[in-house]
Design a protein around this motif. Sequence first.
Motif, PDB file in Angstrom:
ATOM      1  N   ASN A   3      23.434 -13.288  13.834  1.00 24.26           N
ATOM      2  CA  ASN A   3      23.742 -14.719  13.818  1.00 24.26           C
ATOM      3  C   ASN A   3      23.044 -15.488  14.932  1.00 24.26           C
ATOM      4  O   ASN A   3      23.377 -16.632  15.170  1.00 24.26           O
ATOM      5  N   GLU A   4      22.124 -14.854  15.637  1.00 24.14           N
ATOM      6  CA  GLU A   4      21.322 -15.557  16.628  1.00 24.14           C
ATOM      7  C   GLU A   4      20.076 -16.066  15.931  1.00 24.14           C
ATOM      8  O   GLU A   4      19.545 -15.421  15.046  1.00 24.14           O
ATOM      9  N   LEU A  24      15.102 -19.130  12.764  1.00 24.00           N
ATOM     10  CA  LEU A  24      15.645 -18.486  11.564  1.00 24.00           C
ATOM     11  C   LEU A  24      17.049 -17.983  11.839  1.00 24.00           C
ATOM     12  O   LEU A  24      17.332 -17.413  12.887  1.00 24.00           O
ATOM     13  N   LYS A  25      17.909 -18.175  10.885  1.00 15.73           N
ATOM     14  CA  LYS A  25      19.261 -17.617  10.956  1.00 15.73           C
ATOM     15  C   LYS A  25      19.297 -16.355  10.114  1.00 15.73           C
ATOM     16  O   LYS A  25      18.543 -16.210   9.153  1.00 15.73           O
ATOM     17  N   ASP A  26      20.187 -15.439  10.435  1.00 17.04           N
ATOM     18  CA  ASP A  26      20.329 -14.190   9.694  1.00 17.04           C
ATOM     19  C   ASP A  26      20.777 -14.519   8.278  1.00 17.04           C
ATOM     20  O   ASP A  26      21.896 -14.937   8.053  1.00 17.04           O
ATOM     21  N   SER A  27      19.877 -14.303   7.320  1.00 12.46           N
ATOM     22  CA  SER A  27      20.184 -14.688   5.939  1.00 12.46           C
ATOM     23  C   SER A  27      20.985 -13.630   5.189  1.00 12.46           C
ATOM     24  O   SER A  27      21.560 -13.916   4.154  1.00 12.46           O
ATOM     25  N   THR A  28      21.055 -12.409   5.711  1.00 14.99           N
ATOM     26  CA  THR A  28      21.742 -11.340   4.977  1.00 14.99           C
ATOM     27  C   THR A  28      23.071 -10.952   5.597  1.00 14.99           C
ATOM     28  O   THR A  28      23.790 -10.144   5.042  1.00 14.99           O
ATOM     29  N   GLN A  29      23.392 -11.480   6.744  1.00 18.75           N
ATOM     30  CA  GLN A  29      24.595 -11.111   7.484  1.00 18.75           C
ATOM     31  C   GLN A  29      24.601  -9.625   7.833  1.00 18.75           C
ATOM     32  O   GLN A  29      25.624  -9.077   8.165  1.00 18.75           O
ATOM     33  N   GLY A  30      23.465  -8.967   7.726  1.00 21.77           N
ATOM     34  CA  GLY A  30      23.380  -7.553   8.052  1.00 21.77           C
ATOM     35  C   GLY A  30      22.337  -7.262   9.113  1.00 21.77           C
ATOM     36  O   GLY A  30      22.053  -6.110   9.410  1.00 21.77           O
ATOM     37  N   GLY A  31      21.739  -8.285   9.671  1.00 19.91           N
ATOM     38  CA  GLY A  31      20.755  -8.078  10.716  1.00 19.91           C
ATOM     39  C   GLY A  31      19.336  -7.866  10.208  1.00 19.91           C
ATOM     40  O   GLY A  31      18.450  -7.581  10.991  1.00 19.91           O
ATOM     41  N   VAL A  32      19.114  -7.992   8.909  1.00 23.15           N
ATOM     42  CA  VAL A  32      17.786  -7.786   8.344  1.00 23.15           C
ATOM     43  C   VAL A  32      17.366  -9.046   7.605  1.00 23.15           C
ATOM     44  O   VAL A  32      18.126  -9.596   6.823  1.00 23.15           O
ATOM     45  N   ASP A  33      16.145  -9.473   7.871  1.00 23.00           N
ATOM     46  CA  ASP A  33      15.603 -10.627   7.162  1.00 23.00           C
ATOM     47  C   ASP A  33      14.353 -10.201   6.416  1.00 23.00           C
ATOM     48  O   ASP A  33      13.638  -9.305   6.848  1.00 23.00           O
ATOM     49  N   GLU A  34      14.088 -10.854   5.293  1.00 20.85           N
ATOM     50  CA  GLU A  34      12.868 -10.647   4.522  1.00 20.85           C
ATOM     51  C   GLU A  34      12.064 -11.916   4.560  1.00 20.85           C
ATOM     52  O   GLU A  34      12.539 -12.960   4.147  1.00 20.85           O
ATOM     53  N   LEU A  35      10.848 -11.812   5.063  1.00 25.34           N
ATOM     54  CA  LEU A  35       9.940 -12.943   5.084  1.00 25.34           C
ATOM     55  C   LEU A  35       8.671 -12.532   4.358  1.00 25.34           C
ATOM     56  O   LEU A  35       8.268 -11.373   4.419  1.00 25.34           O
ATOM     57  N   TYR A  36       8.039 -13.468   3.680  1.00 26.96           N
ATOM     58  CA  TYR A  36       6.829 -13.177   2.927  1.00 26.96           C
ATOM     59  C   TYR A  36       5.674 -13.978   3.479  1.00 26.96           C
ATOM     60  O   TYR A  36       5.823 -15.142   3.839  1.00 26.96           O
ATOM     61  N   PHE A  37       4.524 -13.325   3.521  1.00 25.28           N
ATOM     62  CA  PHE A  37       3.306 -13.980   3.976  1.00 25.28           C
ATOM     63  C   PHE A  37       2.154 -13.427   3.160  1.00 25.28           C
ATOM     64  O   PHE A  37       1.866 -12.229   3.206  1.00 25.28           O
TER      65      PHE A  37
END
Length: 144
Positions: A3-4, A24-37
């Motif tokens: 949540n940081e 960015l905020k934690d989108s999964t509430q599990g500490g893992v984010d997926e970003l695409y580039f």
Amino acid sequence: MRNESKDVAIKDPKGNTIRQWMNLKDSTQGGVDELYFQLADHVLTGDWLITVTIKSIEESLIFTVDNYVLPTFEVELDTPSFGLSTDATLDFTVRARYTFGRPVTQAGVKVNIKLFYDFLTPDTGGAFLTLTGQVIFVIFPNDW
């Protein structure tokens, strides 16, 4: 550090920031984010850097961007030890496998058998490799 808010930056081999995500905020509430580039068609090859910053803690990882090289493959031909023009059939198999073990499935195979004493022998034929990476040919010498 869930949540940081976090900042993510991707830099090319020359140190240019190519993509950046801020706060960015934690989108999964599990500490893992997926970003695409998506890389452009023509980019600098070499070591790129991805950096994540949460509060004042920074972690970086180097990854390499390189030109794609088609994998190499090998072709195996299983034939009888000999054949006679009087044989009813001559059976043989052509197999193709990439060096990492997967069969080649989208390639054409053309077979051309010439009798050593007959320069006018017609083309035997062609085929596409099957999903198993092989094609079986049956030749009828009496049809020549």
